[in-house]
Design a protein around this motif. Structure first.
Motif, mmCIF file in Angstrom:
data_model
loop_
_atom_site.group_PDB
_atom_site.id
_atom_site.type_symbol
_atom_site.label_atom_id
_atom_site.label_comp_id
_atom_site.label_asym_id
_atom_site.label_seq_id
_atom_site.Cartn_x
_atom_site.Cartn_y
_atom_site.Cartn_z
ATOM 1 N N THR A 327 0.786 -1.205 0.388
ATOM 2 C CA THR A 327 -0.494 0.031 -0.564
ATOM 3 C C THR A 327 1.513 1.517 -0.335
ATOM 4 O OG1 THR A 327 0.027 -0.461 2.292
ATOM 5 C CG2 THR A 327 -1.818 -1.030 1.021
ATOM 6 N N ASP A 328 0.388 2.162 -0.998
ATOM 7 C CA ASP A 328 0.802 3.407 -1.011
ATOM 8 C C ASP A 328 0.662 3.993 -0.084
ATOM 9 O OD1 ASP A 328 2.888 5.396 -1.565
ATOM 10 O OD2 ASP A 328 2.030 5.813 -3.443
ATOM 11 N N ILE A 336 -4.456 2.824 -1.639
ATOM 12 C CA ILE A 336 -3.359 3.364 -3.041
ATOM 13 C C ILE A 336 -2.509 1.988 -2.644
ATOM 14 C CG2 ILE A 336 -2.111 3.871 -4.633
ATOM 15 C CD1 ILE A 336 -3.012 6.310 -3.550
ATOM 16 N N TYR A 337 -3.091 1.094 -3.460
ATOM 17 C CA TYR A 337 -1.810 -0.093 -3.796
ATOM 18 C C TYR A 337 -0.671 -0.041 -5.387
ATOM 19 C CZ TYR A 337 -5.437 -2.205 -1.344
ATOM 20 O OH TYR A 337 -6.171 -2.837 -1.000
ATOM 21 N N ARG A 338 0.248 -0.354 -4.418
ATOM 22 C CA ARG A 338 1.497 -0.143 -4.964
ATOM 23 C C ARG A 338 1.725 -1.478 -5.428
ATOM 24 N NH1 ARG A 338 7.209 0.100 -3.881
ATOM 25 N NH2 ARG A 338 6.637 0.463 -1.834
ATOM 26 N N SER A 507 1.084 1.678 -9.867
ATOM 27 C CA SER A 507 -0.128 2.290 -8.654
ATOM 28 C C SER A 507 -1.410 2.049 -8.837
ATOM 29 C CB SER A 507 0.574 3.457 -8.127
ATOM 30 O OG SER A 507 1.016 3.392 -7.544
ATOM 31 N N SER A 509 -6.116 2.597 -7.505
ATOM 32 C CA SER A 509 -6.739 2.638 -6.805
ATOM 33 C C SER A 509 -7.873 2.195 -7.551
ATOM 34 C CB SER A 509 -6.761 3.823 -6.183
ATOM 35 O OG SER A 509 -7.466 3.903 -5.168
#
Length: 924
Positions: A327-328, A336-338, A507, A509
């Protein structure tokens, strides 16, 4: 011989025969403030009757003229000489010359002046000579000018004095003089000031000198005049009057960024100019200050149709497939997923959207940049492929060489023909690889597929066809961040290992799929709307030649032909952030300008401007949950069809600390604010719920008319959606806990927490204990009435306390008797209640079938729940009121019906608050 007198003339000949004689015109001069006029020729009257007495003598000169301030005086009657004098003060400044008529009169025929004769009329012109009585005076009290360093000026500015004297000699200014010594300036006789040497801004930035004036009579001015000369650095075209930092206070609306800004063009004639302002917010969440609620909550706020599936939800016991993803963090609670090219996740079968028909929508936030060395490899965002045996891709979304590609392979039907299968987009702004956040929506209306990027529509530049996929009894696997396929690498045991391939770098989301419907343009614009941006006020007040263009609120372009119009437009540009709790921190501003001159493309180079908007931290809300922390209910009530409402007395408030406007930040005040919540979780503390004997649930009707949804499990229940605190209160108060086999249960504990902005602000942890009251001895209940146990805590309502206190003056002596009667009646009622509870417990020992049949009977017969809290009884109660309270407890049908009645009759509730017990506080 005739007779003659002493003079040799006979008396009969003494008659006045002739008129006096004077010149026909005279010219005279008189000095102002003097009285004698110098005439040319002199004033003399002659008479032919001379030397005869009287007839030959001059007795008077008379002047005829309008307001002529002169008189003529006879000096010698015999010779006829006279003089002209001023009868009043003569002022040259009032009148410079006079013209009038004069006549001479003789003395007549005899001593009595009879038969006098007058001469002809003569014209007299008199000029008034000036006296230098006035000093020069300057027309301005202060003179100001500016010069550019390094230049020699012929004239920096001109001073001017004047004189009130009337003559050219004394009214004209013949000379000026710089009084201040040692200055690098000189002045000529016309008042023009010039510099005698090159001035330096670094050496001296301004000069103050004194100047005097002289008229042509060398009379000096009484007061010298001041001259201020400012030295400017060498003119360099560019913006002036702007600040590098602008502070923005949350909740203040729009704020002007450059109220005194103007462009310095160094005097060059311009034919037009273009200014572009760019607000750089790519470091804030998804590219700017947007709402950070969950994707489902945002869709509800924007009016999207229900039924979408979030493929990247927040990790939880029911959505654990995202727990292993990176997660960012630190992005204002944005989820947000990285993906770093090594991670992907399988979406479990129960969460995979089913029945993707000819209409569906795929939406996501994506930030992606080109990956060096991997440009030829596909980067899969979403992929639905065979789980085993084959590697067929049914549908997928991926990036390839900075192109976005959507693959859709339809299942085989009766028609085995080529169909559109791959849709390619290569966007002009190359946003797919610009390392910035963009909102992508793919609307599928097969065979048409439309892409929206930040609300702008794009059609595919390339569509390729393929054969439909033949049906096969192979399960599919939906993955995010890569594509799932069978590996061809065999192990020693001869088994193939499935693996991920075509990993994504970037990224993501808010990745959702909505089957059966496509998203509207209005909803798409709402979902990607930015809450902050540039704005320009009063467009109608701008010049007609000004053109203003906006791009997503982050770019503002102003074009015009006149510099002054451009300057006016720049002063009206503002920054606005409509979030109640905006993300604090810097927002960078970049301003570029291009100028056109007549006949040339560009003639000036305007340096760029880089400034910042500092969004100050908002006053953080403190969300507080209050209410009864311990609830004791009989087991029969838990077995009832509605169970118990553990959060019946719940209240949610939010306060912020604000500085006093007069006392500054050191004088703080607490202010209650209203805002939205986005979820409230009720967690079970201890053992999870046993679905075979207990439940925690909320009826669907409690959520109607609200932007709320609910999910529950054995761990608790979650109510979510962006809605007001009041709606959350109403929903939580209707939450029900049931236990149809409470024999072995002594207590149940719950923990409630609420959140705003997806966890950015969280409430206190509110713990509640529901204790089960099993069979007890009668004396214990009596003792409870006489001395309330620890769990009987008074609930203070400010409005109720105020109303009661207004009636708590000294009670009359008769009230004592009423109180004794009421207490006695209460003891009788409690004894009856104990007996009925004992009978209820006897009925509870029946088998499960009898329980189910008589469930509603138990609910009605077990509702005698009376608690007297001595802290709240502030006025005597009569017997009718006690009986009324018991009746309310005994005829309690359902909490839902109570709430409907309360909401439908606010006036009744308002009256009951002053005199009746709240049935929710009548507890054991």
């Amino acid at each position: 011989m005739g007779y003659s007198n002493f003079y040799g003339v006979c008396p009969l000949c003494t008659v006045n025969k002739h008129k006096p004689w004077i010149e026909t015109s005279y010219h005279g001069v008189i000095t102002e403030n003097m009285d004698t006029v110098l005439l040319d020729p002199p004033l003399v009257a002659l008479d032919k009757d001379a030397p005869i007495p009287y007839a030959g003598e001059i007795c008077a000169f008379k002047i005829f003229g309008q307001d002529a301030p002169f008189e003529a005086v006879v000096l010698n009657r015999t010779s006829g000489e006279g003089v002209l004098k001023a009868s009043s003060q003569v002022d040259c400044e009032s009148q410079k010359e006079y013209t009038f008529i004069i006549q001479a009169y003789d003395c007549g025929a005899g001593p009595n002046g009879a038969d006098w004769k007058k001469s002809h009329k003569a014209v007299v012109h008199i000029q008034v000579n000036d006296v230098n009585e006035f000093s020069p005076v300057f027309r301005e009290s202060l003179y100001k000018a500016s010069v550019t360093e390094g230049k020699i000026y012929d004239s920096i500015l001109q001073v001017e004095a004047w004189d009130q004297d009337c003559s050219p000699q004394y009214s004209q200014i013949c000379n000026y003089e710089i009084v201040t010594a040692g200055t690098p300036f000189a002045i000529d006789r016309n008042g023009n000031i010039r510099n005698t040497e090159q001035l330096s801004f670094d050496k001296q930035q301004s000069y103050k000198i004194l100047v005097s004036a002289f008229d042509c009579g060398q009379k000096k001015a009484k007061e010298d005049v001041g001259v201020h000369i400012e030295v400017k650095p060498v003119c360099r075209p560019g913006w002036q009057g702007w600040n590098k930092r602008v502070d923005y206070e949350p909740g203040t609306g729009s704020k002007q960024l450059f109220p005194k800004m103007h462009l310095e063009t160094c005097g060059g004639p311009l034919s037009g100019m273009k200014v572009m302002l760019e607000l750089q917010t790519n470091h804030i969440g998804k590219g700017c200050d947007r709402e950070t609620y969950s994707e489902k909550s945002l869709q509800k706020l924007c009016g999207a149709a229900s039924g979408s599936t979030d493929l990247l939800p927040a990790p939880s016991p029911s959505t654990n497939w995202t727990a292993s993803l990176l997660t960012d963090s630190g992005r204002d609670s944005d989820l947000i997923y990285r993906f770093d090219g090594h991670q992907a996740t399988n979406v479990p079968d129960h969460a995979v959207p089913q029945n993707l028909t000819d209409q569906f929508t795929v939406a996501m936030w994506m930030k992606h940049g080109p990956s060096p060395g991997l440009r030829a490899e596909k980067e899969t965002i979403l992929c639905n492929s065979d789980k085993t045996e084959m590697n067929r891709h049914h549908y997928s979304l991926y990036v390839h060489n900075c192109r976005l590609v959507f693959l859709l392979r339809r299942d085989f039907t009766q028609i085995d023909t080529f169909r559109p299968a791959e849709f390619h987009w290569k966007l002009e702004q190359v946003c797919i690889c610009d390392k910035e956040w963009h909102y992508y929506v793919i609307n599928v209306e097969f065979p048409a597929v439309t892409l929206f990027v930040d609300g702008v529509t794009y059609e595919p530049y390339l569509v390729t066809d393929d054969w439909p996929i033949h049906s096969a009894k192979i399960d599919t696997q939906l993955t995010v961040g890569a594509c799932w396929q069978e590996a061809f690498v065999q192990h020693a045991e001869g088994m193939a290992t499935p693996r991920f391939t075509q990993y994504f770098h970037g990224s993501l989301s808010g990745l959702t799929i909505r089957p059966g419907r496509i998203e509207t343009q209005k909803v798409i614009s709402c979902l990607q709307a930015c809450k902050e941006g540039l704005d320009i006020n009063s467009l109608e007040s701008l010049a007609k030649d000004i053109k203003v263009r906006e791009n997503m609120k982050s770019v503002l372009v102003v074009e015009g032909e006149d510099v002054d119009s451009i300057n006016t437009a720049m002063t009206k540009i503002s920054y606005i952030n409509s979030r109640q709790f905006p993300t604090p921190g810097l927002r960078r501003l970049h301003i570029t300008a291009s100028v056109q001159c007549f006949g040339e493309e560009t003639c000036l180079s305007i340096p760029d401007i880089r400034a910042v908007v500092m969004v100050l931290p908002p006053s953080e809300p403190r969300i507080t949950i209050t209410g009864l922390k311990q609830l004791i209910r009989p087991a029969s009530e838990l077995r009832g069809p509605l169970g118990v409402a553990p959060f019946k007395e719940l209240r949610i408030t939010s306060t912020v600390m604000r500085g006093d406007a007069f006392g500054g930040p050191h004088r703080l005040s607490v202010t209650e604010v209203m805002h939205n919540l986005d979820y409230c979780d009720v967690l079970v503390i201890g053992d999870e719920l046993n679905p075979e004997r207990e439940s925690l649930e909320i009826h669907h009707s409690a959520l109607l008319g609200k932007h709320l949804d609910a999910t529950n499990s054995t761990s608790g229940i979650s109510i979510y959606g962006v809605d007001s605190m009041a709606h959350y209160e109403q929903a939580l108060r209707q939450l029900r806990y049931r236990n149809w086999r409470p024999a072995a249960l002594s207590e149940r504990r719950f923990r409630l927490t609420c959140s705003e902005l997806n966890g950015r602000y969280t409430s206190n942890e509110f713990n509640l204990e529901v204790s089960v009251l099993h069979r007890a001895a009668p004396m214990e209940h009596i003792n409870h009435v006489a001395a309330p146990p620890q769990y009987m805590r008074p609930v203070h309502h400010p409005l109720m306390i105020h109303a009661l206190n207004s009636h708590t003056s000294a009670a009359p002596p008769a009230a004592t008797v009423v109180i004794v009667i009421c207490i006695a009646a209460l003891v009788v009622i409690v004894v009856i209640g104990i007996y009925r509870i004992h009978a209820t417990h006897q009925e509870a020992s029946r088998d499960d079938e009898d329980e189910v049949k008589d469930l509603e009977t138990d609910w009605g017969s077990s509702a005698l729940n009376i608690t007297i809290n001595p802290m709240e009884v502030t006025a005597p109660l009569c017997a009718d009121e006690l009986v009324g309270s018991v009746t309310i407890a005994e005829s309690d049908k359902s909490d839902e019906e109570e709430e409907e009645k309360e909401e439908g009759s606010e006036e009744v509730v308002g009256k009951r608050e002053k005199s009746e017990w709240d049935s929710s506080r009548v507890t054991y």
